[in-house]
Design an enzyme around this catalytic site. Sequence first.
Site, PDB file in Angstrom:
ATOM      1  N   GLY A  12       7.136   2.770  -1.831  1.00  0.00           N
ATOM      2  CA  GLY A  12       7.566   1.392  -2.060  1.00  0.00           C
ATOM      3  C   GLY A  12       7.413   1.021  -3.531  1.00  0.00           C
ATOM      4  O   GLY A  12       8.294   0.379  -4.125  1.00  0.00           O
ATOM      5  N   SER A  36       0.811  -1.214   0.000  1.00  0.00           N
ATOM      6  CA  SER A  36       0.000   0.000   0.000  1.00  0.00           C
ATOM      7  C   SER A  36       0.850   1.272   0.000  1.00  0.00           C
ATOM      8  O   SER A  36       0.327   2.379   0.091  1.00  0.00           O
ATOM      9  CB  SER A  36      -0.920  -0.013   1.228  1.00  0.00           C
ATOM     10  N   SER A  37       2.159   1.113  -0.132  1.00  0.00           N
ATOM     11  CA  SER A  37       3.062   2.260  -0.032  1.00  0.00           C
ATOM     12  C   SER A  37       3.493   2.775  -1.407  1.00  0.00           C
ATOM     13  O   SER A  37       4.173   2.076  -2.160  1.00  0.00           O
ATOM     14  CB  SER A  37       4.311   1.832   0.757  1.00  0.00           C
ATOM     15  N   PRO A  38       3.108   4.002  -1.749  1.00  0.00           N
ATOM     16  CA  PRO A  38       3.502   4.543  -3.055  1.00  0.00           C
ATOM     17  C   PRO A  38       5.013   4.707  -3.197  1.00  0.00           C
ATOM     18  O   PRO A  38       5.558   4.476  -4.286  1.00  0.00           O
ATOM     19  CB  PRO A  38       2.796   5.901  -3.130  1.00  0.00           C
TER      20      PRO A  38
END
Lengths: 200, 200
Positions: B16, B12-14
């Site tokens: 990332g 869910s990490s942009p």
Amino acid sequence: MAEPLTFYFDFSSPYGYLAAQRIDEIAARHGRNVVWKPYLLGVAFKETGGQPLLEIPVKGDYARHDIERSARQIGVPLVWPQAFPFSGVSASRAYYWLAERDEGAAKALARKLYRAAFGEGRDIAGPEAVATVAAELGHDKDDVRTALKDPAVKERLRREVDDAIQAGAFGSPYILVDGEPFWGHDRLDHIDKWLETGGW
Amino acid sequence: MAEPLTFYFDFSSPYGYLAAQRIDEIAARHGRNVVWKPYLLGVAFKETGGQPLLEIPVKGDYARHDIERSARQIGVPLVWPQAFPFSGVSASRAYYWLAERDEGAAKALARKLYRAAFGEGRDIAGPEAVATVAAELGHDKDDVRTALKDPAVKERLRREVDDAIQAGAFGSPYILVDGEPFWGHDRLDHIDKWLETGGW
């Protein structure tokens, strides 16, 4: 000359210290000046729910490591002040007091204060400590002491902190380049590129 | 061959997502492999008091802007998923299920999931969404559905999340290079330099 960059920082911020070593040189490469604007992160944290970085579990340990590594990377000395985080109120007031008469002298004082705090680990928190550092640059200690108690100087800092938060500042360093915000010492290379290319 | 890098991230990490586009190439330039380790930031946040970045007042607005600007800078498409943040549980389970048999296939699935979420704005939160994306790579939907309910797969993810937190991960991306931690997409250039020079 094109618009100056605005460099918001807190005197208690190690990443602000690192950015302060490089920001004018980067801007100058592209024919830009930098206006320095010390402010108080603690006030901004009331809006964002932020807290002093090094006090956050796990993340704080990483940050300490990263700050030391970043200092080595750019070849800048780093010595942790014994009392940390500390209040940047007196340092900021001294800056704005001086900036009203001589912005260059104010920047020189800011650099000296930052270097004392994070390059030598000295205390720069209280009025007496700030007066001592200022005296090393030839300022009169009593003038500084008087200025730090001056209601007009206090009001100036309050206004600057409000303005910084209005401008979107929530961390240190927080740098505006033609309205474009950059947060963090690690964005200095991006600012360099942004100024070179006109942005993306 | 030297030790692989370990790349911890949350689906869910942009940031990332952005790191996932570049980390293997950077490592390969220096003869290194990368082990991908999806984990759950929400669990790490219980230790650090962290919260989803984009939900933080002021800082969240900046982060959204910075993520879009960072994506443009590296030439990677960015489309915000409608539901955001979302749970990376199913995606992470699918990754580890596949990794047990074929790490290359698992990485390909992770890349595809990330690209679906942040390159196309698709939903990758639930088991059905993950099975649909996996099917586009030729995996059998029913196999994926079954795997996502498998207690052994669930247990594997729990263990990986624990291990990630034990290893110091508190953000995404969080990358270990020979024990040296790097947090954030903005540290990839530092990792490149670190691998080139042997560190500083």
